[in-house]
Design a protein around this motif. Sequence first.
Motif, PDB file in Angstrom:
ATOM      1  N   GLU A 142       0.836  -1.204   0.000  1.00  0.00           N
ATOM      2  CA  GLU A 142       0.000   0.000   0.000  1.00  0.00           C
ATOM      3  C   GLU A 142       0.874   1.259   0.000  1.00  0.00           C
ATOM      4  N   ASP A 145       2.121   1.573  -3.697  1.00  0.00           N
ATOM      5  CA  ASP A 145       0.961   1.999  -4.496  1.00  0.00           C
ATOM      6  C   ASP A 145       1.353   2.657  -5.822  1.00  0.00           C
ATOM      7  N   LYS A 147       0.388   2.495  -8.808  1.00  0.00           N
ATOM      8  CA  LYS A 147      -0.671   2.906  -9.748  1.00  0.00           C
ATOM      9  C   LYS A 147      -1.760   3.726  -9.058  1.00  0.00           C
ATOM     10  N   GLY A 148      -1.587   3.977  -7.764  1.00  0.00           N
ATOM     11  CA  GLY A 148      -2.592   4.766  -7.035  1.00  0.00           C
ATOM     12  C   GLY A 148      -3.889   4.024  -6.782  1.00  0.00           C
ATOM     13  N   LYS A 151      -5.053   3.711  -2.960  1.00  0.00           N
ATOM     14  CA  LYS A 151      -5.652   4.971  -2.510  1.00  0.00           C
ATOM     15  C   LYS A 151      -7.124   5.027  -2.943  1.00  0.00           C
ATOM     16  N   LEU A 152      -7.357   4.695  -4.213  1.00  0.00           N
ATOM     17  CA  LEU A 152      -8.734   4.697  -4.724  1.00  0.00           C
ATOM     18  C   LEU A 152      -9.601   3.679  -3.983  1.00  0.00           C
TER      19      LEU A 152
END
Length: 207
Positions: A142, A145, A147-148, A151-152
């Motif tokens: 995490e 992350d 590719k983000g 978070k999404l």
Amino acid sequence: MSTVGNPANIFWHENPVRKADREKLLNQQGCVVWITGLSGSGKSTLACSLGRELQSRGKLSYVLDGDNLRHGLNKNLGFSPESRTENIRRTGEVANLFADAGLICIASLISPYRKDRDACRTLLPDKKFIEVFMNMPLQLCEDRDPKGLYKLAREGKIKGFTGIDDPYEPPLNCEIELQLKDGVVPTPHEMAGQVVSYMENEGFLEA
Ligand SMILES: Nc1ncnc2c1ncn2[C@@H]1O[C@H](COP(=O)(O)OS(=O)(=O)O)[C@@H](OP(=O)(O)O)[C@H]1O
Ligand SMILES: Nc1ncnc2c1ncn2[C@@H]1O[C@H](COP(=O)(O)OP(=O)(O)O)[C@@H](O)[C@H]1O
């Protein structure tokens, strides 16, 4: 219209050139290295590093990466349990064909369900299915992350994200488990080295 053929009308054709003949040509054993783990655990990185290492030793490999397959072969699949199962089934079948061709097929997919991975294993008898578990902490994945997506997922903008609100079932009896050493992530080169050592010891790198 039925899309399923009657199995009674479908026959198997033997090919005179056998797997063993191809393996002799390549001086290696056709097999599948199946890398499983959370998103961001380092599966693709290991797959690339292992592919490079094998290439430098004159061994023929091919990487099947989950993300990439979802651009083509598996583009009609999502992330429901049924879609993930079909994703793994198709990929396992393709990996089995590559192994039959004599190649070292490196499959790199989350493959969260044990039963799906085990089904792929049964396609490949004689220890030709090498399951590699990227046992990295969720927090590390995490934090990375890349590719983000975590978070999404935390914001509820992606539903059913593995490790957040969707399950990951770790292997119970995998051939290789890669994890932190004294709290430090081994380099991709070190991890690939561990897999290559296993393959060497088990005789995969000669016919
Ligand atoms: N809901 C959800 N859960 C998990 N992952 C998601 C999801 N949505 C998109 N992604 C992105 O898809 C990549 C995983 O594809 P896979 O084919 O390996 O998944 S699976 O084996 O069918 O579970 C995964 O790539 P990696 O990060 O390389 O694992 C993600 O980038
Ligand atoms: N052994 C490692 N050491 C340091 N960083 C790594 C290592 N393996 C992967 N990474 C980094 O972690 C991120 C996720 O790796 P990736 O291979 O894309 O994971 P996955 O395919 O499991 O989603 C990338 O930014 C990658 O550069």
